[in-house]
Write a protein that holds these residues in place. Sequence first.
Motif, PDB file in Angstrom:
ATOM      1  N   UNK A  50       0.873  -0.945  -0.017  1.00 39.36           N
ATOM      2  CA  UNK A  50       0.083  -0.320   0.106  1.00 39.36           C
ATOM      3  C   UNK A  50       0.766   1.245   0.097  1.00 39.36           C
ATOM      4  N   UNK A  51       1.976   1.467   0.857  1.00 41.84           N
ATOM      5  CA  UNK A  51       3.019   2.703   1.157  1.00 41.84           C
ATOM      6  C   UNK A  51       3.682   2.546  -0.628  1.00 41.84           C
ATOM      7  N   UNK A  52       4.281   1.481  -0.841  1.00 43.25           N
ATOM      8  CA  UNK A  52       4.501   1.903  -1.704  1.00 43.25           C
ATOM      9  C   UNK A  52       4.345   1.942  -3.193  1.00 43.25           C
ATOM     10  N   UNK A  69       3.983   6.360 -16.721  1.00 41.18           N
ATOM     11  CA  UNK A  69       3.324   4.994 -15.654  1.00 41.18           C
ATOM     12  C   UNK A  69       4.039   4.056 -15.004  1.00 41.18           C
ATOM     13  N   UNK A  70       4.976   3.172 -16.197  1.00 42.16           N
ATOM     14  CA  UNK A  70       5.824   2.750 -16.228  1.00 42.16           C
ATOM     15  C   UNK A  70       6.729   2.536 -14.935  1.00 42.16           C
ATOM     16  N   UNK A  71       7.392   3.145 -15.143  1.00 36.78           N
ATOM     17  CA  UNK A  71       8.187   4.220 -14.415  1.00 36.78           C
ATOM     18  C   UNK A  71       7.933   3.779 -12.511  1.00 36.78           C
ATOM     19  N   UNK A  99       7.328   1.739  -7.438  1.00 34.03           N
ATOM     20  CA  UNK A  99       5.698   1.773  -6.785  1.00 34.03           C
ATOM     21  C   UNK A  99       6.197   0.473  -6.456  1.00 34.03           C
ATOM     22  N   UNK A 100       7.004  -1.195  -7.223  1.00 32.69           N
ATOM     23  CA  UNK A 100       6.584  -2.383  -6.559  1.00 32.69           C
ATOM     24  C   UNK A 100       8.163  -2.611  -5.771  1.00 32.69           C
TER      25      UNK A 100
END
Length: 302
Positions: free
Chosen positions: A51-53, A160-162, A167-168
């Motif tokens: 969630x945080x990432x 978007x991809x970056x 995030x992951x």
Amino acid sequence: MMRIGLFLLTNLAVVIVASIVMTVLFKFFGIGGVHSAGGLNYVGLAIMCFVYGMIGSAISLFLSKWMAKKSTGTVVIENPTNGTEQWLIDTVAKQAKAVGIGMPEVGIFDNPEPNAFATGWNKNNALVAVSTGLLHTMTAEEVEAVLAHEIGHVANGDMVTLALIQGVVNAFVMFFARIIGNFVDRAIFKNDSDSPGIAYFVTSIVMDILLGMLASAIVMWFSRLREYRADEMGARLAGRDHMIAALNALRPAAQRPDHMPEAMKAFAISSGQSQGFSIANLFRSHPTLDDRIASLQKLPAN
């Protein structure tokens, strides 16, 4: 002060939204807290980190256009007032149509160095901006190539991809840092209480920093890869030789201090990177100009 304010605002939004989401998820699925009598609750920890990432990256992505305008002082061209502004609008419109995306907003920001960037959460709702320095130092053909490069970023969905990759990576860093922190706290400092000890928090913070540095190399690898792809798009839309000429025109600026805000460097066409190989280049958002030009020279001339 503007940059500090934007940073604090973004992080406050992340904390508020993430806290709400985690509270809802934990109650809906009946999941306990991150810490339990037996140590870490790995399911709860995984949810918290995810969630945080992801929310942090998502909020940054959705605010990217607004933050870019504020941090760089970009003025969007609503109604062209001169030939240069009209030419910029017409050129971007032609390129956007060629790659099948919606017309981006087009703006100009005051920066003495030649630079440009593209950002936005949606390829049909993006922003392409160029610096005053770029307009003053480059030829029309070179500026067209730079615009095509930025349109390439938009068409490829690079923003978007970056954000997804960031995030992951953030989630994995948080997850493993806390697992290591729990091991140190329990196995080395022999903490057998229901609550984590000081060793857990100190170790987690240290590992956040160390693992974050390693993880950033992965994110920057992708950032460099997308620059090659955007250069190829620039060559396809504006001509290989013009794209090469535009990169060569960036050489003097690459040796001077970078005036772009830190948060925007990964989205700029030039990041003031040094030439040649060094360990530091593994953590840079852009390949060297020599490498980018060498890659373009392998393409057929058009």
